[in-house]
Design a protein around this motif. Structure first.
Motif, PDB file in Angstrom:
ATOM      1  N   ASN A   2       1.745   0.545 -22.243  1.00 43.49           N
ATOM      2  CA  ASN A   2       1.090  -0.459 -23.015  1.00 43.49           C
ATOM      3  C   ASN A   2      -0.320  -0.599 -22.558  1.00 43.49           C
ATOM      4  O   ASN A   2      -0.685  -1.155 -21.511  1.00 43.49           O
ATOM      5  CB  ASN A   2       1.727  -1.923 -22.648  1.00 43.49           C
ATOM      6  CG  ASN A   2       1.327  -3.036 -23.801  1.00 43.49           C
ATOM      7  OD1 ASN A   2       0.740  -2.671 -24.632  1.00 43.49           O
ATOM      8  ND2 ASN A   2       1.293  -3.990 -23.047  1.00 43.49           N
ATOM      9  N   PRO A   3      -1.298  -0.112 -23.394  1.00 39.98           N
ATOM     10  CA  PRO A   3      -0.801   0.361 -24.741  1.00 39.98           C
ATOM     11  C   PRO A   3      -0.908   1.929 -24.891  1.00 39.98           C
ATOM     12  O   PRO A   3      -1.535   2.805 -24.258  1.00 39.98           O
ATOM     13  CB  PRO A   3      -2.184  -0.189 -25.419  1.00 39.98           C
ATOM     14  CG  PRO A   3      -3.219   0.100 -24.434  1.00 39.98           C
ATOM     15  CD  PRO A   3      -2.635  -0.092 -23.231  1.00 39.98           C
ATOM     16  N   ASP A  58      -2.262   3.234 -20.506  1.00 43.18           N
ATOM     17  CA  ASP A  58      -1.734   2.426 -19.434  1.00 43.18           C
ATOM     18  C   ASP A  58       0.007   2.587 -18.995  1.00 43.18           C
ATOM     19  O   ASP A  58       0.427   2.575 -20.343  1.00 43.18           O
ATOM     20  CB  ASP A  58      -2.007   0.858 -19.412  1.00 43.18           C
ATOM     21  CG  ASP A  58      -1.701   0.185 -18.517  1.00 43.18           C
ATOM     22  OD1 ASP A  58      -1.609   0.739 -17.229  1.00 43.18           O
ATOM     23  OD2 ASP A  58      -1.611  -1.170 -18.359  1.00 43.18           O
TER      24      ASP A  58
HETATM   25 MN    MN Z   1      -1.582  -2.734 -19.999  1.00 48.60          MN
END
Ligand code: MN
Ligand code: GDP
Length: 387
Positions: free
Chosen positions: A199-200, A213
């Motif tokens: 995410n993302p 991430d």
């Molecule tokens: Mn993140």
């Protein structure tokens, strides 16, 4: 057990998930050198066990080496405070300097253990980047879920449905997204994850699909069979009291109340906490010393329970089977003399050598030690002590 983002990126890259090039830095000079190696725009990211870094100012896009120096100096000399850290924040010791990407859109992709369905679930959303908890609450329809069959794993049609859910229509991009989902599922199974999250996941302006991430949690009971994870272990991500307990063969569970519970056996812990609650008290923790506790382990158990400032009273509830009551009584007395109890300790012992145990406690005459005749009596007494 948790790992840092840079370690999660390594595991993803090995599973075929594309991630931008990056370097770990522990000093400002190293961060600047990493920027030079990357050549071009870079993003400096604090490596801490808490999310919400972007909003807290601990993810910074930099165009020049000087900006990298400024960002690194700031992050290494300030504690990061985010909604996930508490007001005291966390210290930053490591940075990740990564090749920055031009983002077109951000997506969420995760695999998590669904305890209600006894299997893992893959979740994807086009609402990536932001906190997924908020999306789950306000727009639950924006998260698409597919449960994995425990033996068959991720099936092709499920993967295709998830990719469609992410809205990829371009054939190459859809293929790349499918590869990301499969890679994440593989990491999840290979390393016994409780959670594996990207995410993302981003689509860049040039159409590349990249994970920028990642967060991973692993089942503590499976870490013994993954040398790789053991090498990645960083104790700063764990509760220090739980670690200390583990080192001494004890299991420690922190809770929110003010009565410390020292028991042997998880079942006894549950009934002890039930009785405390029934009498109007709230457990601060429970420490399970197990079936065959030694005097040294019991003393360490007291140290751990007493080191929690929330604890205003302790209930010791031991059933002496393999662990004999007189051993526990000796440990109690030794702990009282060695560390000193600054809170009342209510003791309920039952089982092997219980008479001898009571004699020992009586002889020792330690004012903070209050003996109880049974569990109800003990719960009553400890609740009265902390009221
Ligand atoms: Mn993140
Ligand atoms: P988190 O806040 O702790 O989850 O940290 P992330 O690594 O997810 O970064 C937070 C946000 O910063 C992302 O959602 C992106 O919007 C932005 N960001 C991170 N890396 C880059 C990058 O390489 N380029 C751009 N343009 N934005 C980035």
């Amino acid at each position: 057990m948790k790992v840092h983002e840079y370690q999660a990126r390594e595991l993803l890259a090995e599973a075929g998930v594309p991630v931008p090039k990056s370097y770990v830095a522990t000093t400002v000079d190293q961060a600047a050198a990493a920027f030079d190696k990357i050549g071009g725009k870079a993003v400096v990211k604090a490596q801490v066990f808490a999310g919400g870094r972007g909003k807290a100012g601990f993810v910074k896009l930099c165009d020049t080496a000087e900006q990298v120096r400024q960002a690194a100096t700031f992050m290494l000399s300030n504690r990061m405070v985010s909604p996930q850290t508490g007001s005291e924040g966390v210290e930053v010791k490591k940075l990740l300097v990564a090749d920055a990407v031009d983002i077109e859109s951000e997506y969420y992709v995760a695999v998590v253990m669904d305890r209600a369905k006894n299997t893992a679930v893959v979740m994807v959303s086009q609402e990536g980047g932001v906190e997924i908890e908020i999306v789950a609450k306000e727009k639950p329809g924006a998260i698409i879920k597919r449960w994995l069959h425990p033996h068959l794993g991720l099936m092709s049609f499920q993967c295709a449905q998830l990719v469609a859910g992410l809205g990829f229509t371009d054939k190459e991009q859809a293929k790349a997204a499918a590869k990301v989902i499969r890679g994440l599922v593989n990491v999840f199974h290979k390393y016994d994850c409780a959670l594996a999250e990207i995410n993302p996941l981003v689509r860049t302006k040039s159409g590349e699909i990249l994970a920028i991430d990642a967060k991973m949690n692993f089942d503590d009971n499976a870490v013994f069979r993954h040398k790789r994870l053991q090498e990645m272990f960083d104790p700063s991500g764990e509760n220090p009291m739980e670690l200390r307990a583990k080192e001494h063969n004890l299991s420690y569970i922190p809770l929110d109340g003010n009565i410390g519970c020292l028991v042997n056996g998880a079942g006894l812990a549950m009934s002890t906490m039930d009785l405390i609650k029934l009498h109007g008290g709230e457990p601060a923790n429970f420490l399970d010393v197990g079936g065959s506790v030694t005097a040294e382990e019991a003393t360490e158990a007291f140290r751990i329970v007493l080191s929690d400032p929330k604890v205003k009273g302790i209930l010791v509830n031991i059933f002496g089977g393999i662990a004999k009551c007189d051993t526990i009584a000796e440990a109690l007395i030794a702990a009282a003399r060695e560390i000193g109890f600054d809170v009342p300790v209510v003791v309920r012992l039952e089982g092997t050598n219980v008479e001898r145990a009571h004699e020992l406690l009586k002889e020792a005459a330690i004012p903070q030690l209050i003996t109880a005749t049974d569990l109800t009596d003990a719960a009553n007494k400890v609740c009265a002590q902390v009221a």
